[in-house]
Design a protein around this motif. Structure first.
Motif, PDB file in Angstrom:
ATOM      1  N   PRO A  14     -15.361 -17.142   1.353  1.00 39.49           N
ATOM      2  CA  PRO A  14     -14.106 -17.102   2.120  1.00 39.49           C
ATOM      3  C   PRO A  14     -12.848 -17.142   1.259  1.00 39.49           C
ATOM      4  CG  PRO A  14     -15.213 -19.218   2.390  1.00 39.49           C
ATOM      5  CD  PRO A  14     -16.192 -18.300   1.733  1.00 39.49           C
ATOM      6  N   ALA A  15     -12.841 -17.926   0.184  1.00 41.19           N
ATOM      7  CA  ALA A  15     -11.647 -17.991  -0.660  1.00 41.19           C
ATOM      8  C   ALA A  15     -11.413 -16.673  -1.387  1.00 41.19           C
ATOM      9  CB  ALA A  15     -11.765 -19.136  -1.662  1.00 41.19           C
ATOM     10  N   LEU A  16     -12.497 -16.020  -1.804  1.00 39.33           N
ATOM     11  CA  LEU A  16     -12.377 -14.735  -2.498  1.00 39.33           C
ATOM     12  C   LEU A  16     -11.829 -13.659  -1.560  1.00 39.33           C
ATOM     13  CD1 LEU A  16     -12.910 -13.563  -5.319  1.00 39.33           C
ATOM     14  CD2 LEU A  16     -15.178 -12.865  -4.525  1.00 39.33           C
ATOM     15  N   MET A  17     -11.947 -13.871  -0.258  1.00 41.99           N
ATOM     16  CA  MET A  17     -11.425 -12.919   0.719  1.00 41.99           C
ATOM     17  C   MET A  17      -9.898 -12.849   0.689  1.00 41.99           C
ATOM     18  SD  MET A  17     -13.907 -11.348   2.110  1.00 41.99           S
ATOM     19  CE  MET A  17     -13.167 -10.601   3.557  1.00 41.99           C
ATOM     20  N   SER A  18      -9.273 -13.785   0.013  1.00 42.68           N
ATOM     21  CA  SER A  18      -7.805 -13.738  -0.128  1.00 42.68           C
ATOM     22  C   SER A  18      -7.366 -12.433  -0.771  1.00 42.68           C
ATOM     23  CB  SER A  18      -7.297 -14.919  -0.955  1.00 42.68           C
ATOM     24  OG  SER A  18      -7.881 -14.913  -2.256  1.00 42.68           O
ATOM     25  N   LEU A  19      -8.213 -11.859  -1.617  1.00 43.02           N
ATOM     26  CA  LEU A  19      -7.855 -10.620  -2.316  1.00 43.02           C
ATOM     27  C   LEU A  19      -7.995  -9.385  -1.432  1.00 43.02           C
ATOM     28  CD1 LEU A  19      -9.305 -11.321  -5.873  1.00 43.02           C
ATOM     29  CD2 LEU A  19      -6.903 -11.108  -5.216  1.00 43.02           C
ATOM     30  N   THR A  20      -8.417  -9.558  -0.175  1.00 40.78           N
ATOM     31  CA  THR A  20      -8.433  -8.439   0.764  1.00 40.78           C
ATOM     32  C   THR A  20      -7.216  -8.462   1.678  1.00 40.78           C
ATOM     33  OG1 THR A  20      -9.602  -9.542   2.600  1.00 40.78           O
ATOM     34  CG2 THR A  20     -10.962  -8.598   0.838  1.00 40.78           C
ATOM     35  N   MET A  21      -6.354  -9.445   1.503  1.00 43.93           N
ATOM     36  CA  MET A  21      -5.202  -9.535   2.392  1.00 43.93           C
ATOM     37  C   MET A  21      -4.286  -8.315   2.233  1.00 43.93           C
ATOM     38  SD  MET A  21      -5.517 -12.185   4.300  1.00 43.93           S
ATOM     39  CE  MET A  21      -7.265 -11.749   4.323  1.00 43.93           C
ATOM     40  N   PRO A  22      -3.713  -7.850   3.350  1.00 36.72           N
ATOM     41  CA  PRO A  22      -2.893  -6.635   3.281  1.00 36.72           C
ATOM     42  C   PRO A  22      -1.570  -6.840   2.552  1.00 36.72           C
ATOM     43  CG  PRO A  22      -2.788  -7.607   5.474  1.00 36.72           C
ATOM     44  CD  PRO A  22      -3.836  -8.374   4.717  1.00 36.72           C
ATOM     45  N   PHE A  23      -1.191  -5.823   1.821  1.00 32.16           N
ATOM     46  CA  PHE A  23       0.131  -5.724   1.189  1.00 32.16           C
ATOM     47  C   PHE A  23       0.434  -6.837   0.189  1.00 32.16           C
ATOM     48  CE2 PHE A  23       0.557  -3.894   5.534  1.00 32.16           C
ATOM     49  CZ  PHE A  23       0.508  -2.573   5.135  1.00 32.16           C
ATOM     50  N   LEU A  24      -0.582  -7.295  -0.533  1.00 30.04           N
ATOM     51  CA  LEU A  24      -0.308  -8.201  -1.647  1.00 30.04           C
ATOM     52  C   LEU A  24       0.435  -7.410  -2.723  1.00 30.04           C
ATOM     53  CD1 LEU A  24      -3.708 -10.115  -2.011  1.00 30.04           C
ATOM     54  CD2 LEU A  24      -1.660 -10.820  -0.764  1.00 30.04           C
ATOM     55  N   PRO A  25       1.323  -8.058  -3.474  1.00 27.08           N
ATOM     56  CA  PRO A  25       2.147  -7.335  -4.465  1.00 27.08           C
ATOM     57  C   PRO A  25       1.368  -6.996  -5.736  1.00 27.08           C
ATOM     58  CG  PRO A  25       2.657  -9.667  -4.535  1.00 27.08           C
ATOM     59  CD  PRO A  25       1.684  -9.491  -3.396  1.00 27.08           C
ATOM     60  N   PHE A  32     -20.807  -7.536  -6.911  1.00 24.12           N
ATOM     61  CA  PHE A  32     -20.865  -7.720  -5.464  1.00 24.12           C
ATOM     62  C   PHE A  32     -19.457  -7.566  -4.890  1.00 24.12           C
ATOM     63  CE2 PHE A  32     -19.679 -11.900  -6.974  1.00 24.12           C
ATOM     64  CZ  PHE A  32     -18.799 -12.376  -6.007  1.00 24.12           C
ATOM     65  N   CYS A  33     -19.377  -7.258  -3.614  1.00 23.74           N
ATOM     66  CA  CYS A  33     -18.080  -7.103  -2.953  1.00 23.74           C
ATOM     67  C   CYS A  33     -17.859  -8.234  -1.966  1.00 23.74           C
ATOM     68  CB  CYS A  33     -17.998  -5.759  -2.232  1.00 23.74           C
ATOM     69  SG  CYS A  33     -17.780  -4.358  -3.342  1.00 23.74           S
ATOM     70  N   ASN A  34     -16.669  -8.821  -2.011  1.00 20.00           N
ATOM     71  CA  ASN A  34     -16.395  -9.984  -1.160  1.00 20.00           C
ATOM     72  C   ASN A  34     -16.530  -9.673   0.329  1.00 20.00           C
ATOM     73  OD1 ASN A  34     -14.088  -8.382  -1.168  1.00 20.00           O
ATOM     74  ND2 ASN A  34     -12.694 -10.012  -1.751  1.00 20.00           N
ATOM     75  N   PHE A  35     -16.082  -8.491   0.767  1.00 15.84           N
ATOM     76  CA  PHE A  35     -16.086  -8.222   2.208  1.00 15.84           C
ATOM     77  C   PHE A  35     -17.461  -7.861   2.751  1.00 15.84           C
ATOM     78  CE2 PHE A  35     -15.142  -4.101   0.284  1.00 15.84           C
ATOM     79  CZ  PHE A  35     -15.937  -3.231   1.008  1.00 15.84           C
ATOM     80  N   TYR A  36     -18.465  -7.741   1.871  1.00 13.21           N
ATOM     81  CA  TYR A  36     -19.835  -7.539   2.353  1.00 13.21           C
ATOM     82  C   TYR A  36     -20.354  -8.782   3.072  1.00 13.21           C
ATOM     83  CZ  TYR A  36     -20.682  -3.133  -0.170  1.00 13.21           C
ATOM     84  OH  TYR A  36     -20.652  -1.831  -0.609  1.00 13.21           O
ATOM     85  N   HIS A  37     -19.842  -9.945   2.692  1.00 16.37           N
ATOM     86  CA  HIS A  37     -20.320 -11.207   3.274  1.00 16.37           C
ATOM     87  C   HIS A  37     -19.191 -12.245   3.232  1.00 16.37           C
ATOM     88  CE1 HIS A  37     -20.808 -11.377  -1.019  1.00 16.37           C
ATOM     89  NE2 HIS A  37     -21.942 -10.688  -0.993  1.00 16.37           N
ATOM     90  N   PRO A  38     -18.174 -12.095   4.109  1.00 18.27           N
ATOM     91  CA  PRO A  38     -17.010 -12.990   4.102  1.00 18.27           C
ATOM     92  C   PRO A  38     -17.378 -14.470   4.200  1.00 18.27           C
ATOM     93  CG  PRO A  38     -16.679 -11.163   5.619  1.00 18.27           C
ATOM     94  CD  PRO A  38     -18.094 -11.096   5.183  1.00 18.27           C
ATOM     95  N   GLN A  39     -18.438 -14.785   4.933  1.00 16.14           N
ATOM     96  CA  GLN A  39     -18.813 -16.176   5.122  1.00 16.14           C
ATOM     97  C   GLN A  39     -19.332 -16.815   3.842  1.00 16.14           C
ATOM     98  OE1 GLN A  39     -20.489 -13.570   6.139  1.00 16.14           O
ATOM     99  NE2 GLN A  39     -22.627 -13.853   5.488  1.00 16.14           N
ATOM    100  N   LYS A  40     -19.806 -16.004   2.897  1.00 22.13           N
ATOM    101  CA  LYS A  40     -20.320 -16.544   1.632  1.00 22.13           C
ATOM    102  C   LYS A  40     -19.206 -16.810   0.625  1.00 22.13           C
ATOM    103  CE  LYS A  40     -24.837 -14.235   1.883  1.00 22.13           C
ATOM    104  NZ  LYS A  40     -25.723 -13.219   1.263  1.00 22.13           N
TER     105      LYS A  40
END
Length: 343
Positions: free
Chosen positions: A104-115, A94-102
């Protein structure tokens, strides 16, 4: 003659003992069948779960069969977490951004420009997030536990029409993007939409969107976006996402101990196969894309502006939005700390 026959039998038995058959069962256990829900077709993204299925069958002599169901045969991609929750199947991606509300913590990995542009850093960061209590807790609500990340490469955009050669050119464009990548593009005037991967080709072809972000290069080509596109970005690298392989907690808990141990034993081989698949497909895709499409390369100055405007501001906004749900700041700080950096 009898002595010679006896010696032959003894030698044969001894050699067999020293050189066991390649078909020997390494893990003895009951007959079991697991079903895994996937979308799309077999591609680099599915190399890890394909390796897992193969290894489990091989090492149990076929007693444990992990069946891979492609093309949303068992469930829509956006509903795979729901399927795990009700026990419709034993595993799914499954992909985290398909359902951000389900998640939310996993959405941290979609943040821009992580190293995490290097594979080693990508793994350290993903391990940190996937093993965090915040992520484990939120996925447990869906009867889900992560087995392995799919280690998605950095995203790039592919689209039609006039290429966006400067950041200003993104203004007014409709783009397929999710999570932090979507927020980053909004900073520069683009309008994000979060279509499932299987619907993007039609969106680009019919002109309902101008560009789509996908893990580069495997995903664009896997979904044939290059066939209806005119250009692609080569060094924007706004971020990525997380689409892990997850198991039903109840199905995992029901496994005999030797099968749980087997999952642990083969995990490194699964991870290696997953990452290598991306590396191998890039060698095929990159020359083809360079030949067929316009390659957009941003200057260091443009990239600096992009990161300044759409990096930390987007992450800070995400922290403020989620801090009351879990320790969002602590999770971001742990991400940077895992690769020897600081936020």
């Amino acid at each position: 003659m009898k002595i010679m026959i006896k010696i032959t039998i003894i030698l044969s038995t001894f050699i067999t003992f020293l050189l066991p058959s390649v078909h020997a069962v390494e893990v003895d256990g009951p007959e079991l069948q697991w079903n895994i829900s996937l979308w799309g077709k077999q591609r680099a993204f599915t190399a890890g779960v394909e390796k897992l299925s193969s290894l489990v069958a091989e090492k149990t002599g076929g007693n444990w069969e992990i069946i891979l169901h492609y093309g949303e045969a068992l469930s829509k991609g956006k509903e795979n977490l729901d399927g795990l929750a009700i026990g419709a199947f034993e595993g799914a991606m499954f992909c985290n951004f398909y359902h951000p509300q389900k998640n939310p913590a996993l959405m941290s990995l979609t943040m821009p420009f992580l190293p995490m542009s290097e594979w080693e850093n990508s793994r350290k960061i993903r391990d940190t997030v996937l093993n965090s209590e915040a992520v484990k807790k939120e996925l447990a609500q869906w009867n889900a536990m992560v087995y392995s990340s799919s280690f998605l490469p950095q995203y790039e955009f592919m689209g039609t029409g006039e290429p966006p050669r400067t950041l200003k050119d993104w203004e007014g464009k409709t783009v397929r993007a999710g999570g932090g990548v979507a927020q980053a593009m909004k900073v520069f005037g683009a309008t994000p939409t979060s279509l499932p991967a299987t619907e993007v080709y039609t969106g680009i072809q019919q002109g309902t969107m101008d560009a789509a972000s996908f893990p580069f290069t495997y995903s664009h080509v896997a979904y044939n976006i290059h066939e209806v596109a005119d250009w692609y970005t080569s060094n924007l690298s706004p971020g990525t996402s997380e689409c892990p392989l997850a198991f039903s907690i109840s199905a995992y808990n029901a496994l005999p101990g030797q099968y749980k141990a087997l999952l642990d034993d083969v995990k490194e081989e699964v991870i290696d196969a997953q990452i290598q698949a991306y590396i191998d497909i890039d060698k095929v895709n990159l020359p083809m894309l360079e030949e067929k499409l316009t390659k957009v390369v941003y200057s260091d100055e443009e990239l600096a502006v992009f990161r300044k405007g759409a990096g930390r501001p987007v992450i800070d906004a995400w922290i403020d939005e989620n801090q009351d749900k879990f320790d969002a700041r602590g999770l971001i700080e742990a991400i940077f700390k895992s690769v020897g950096s600081s936020y």
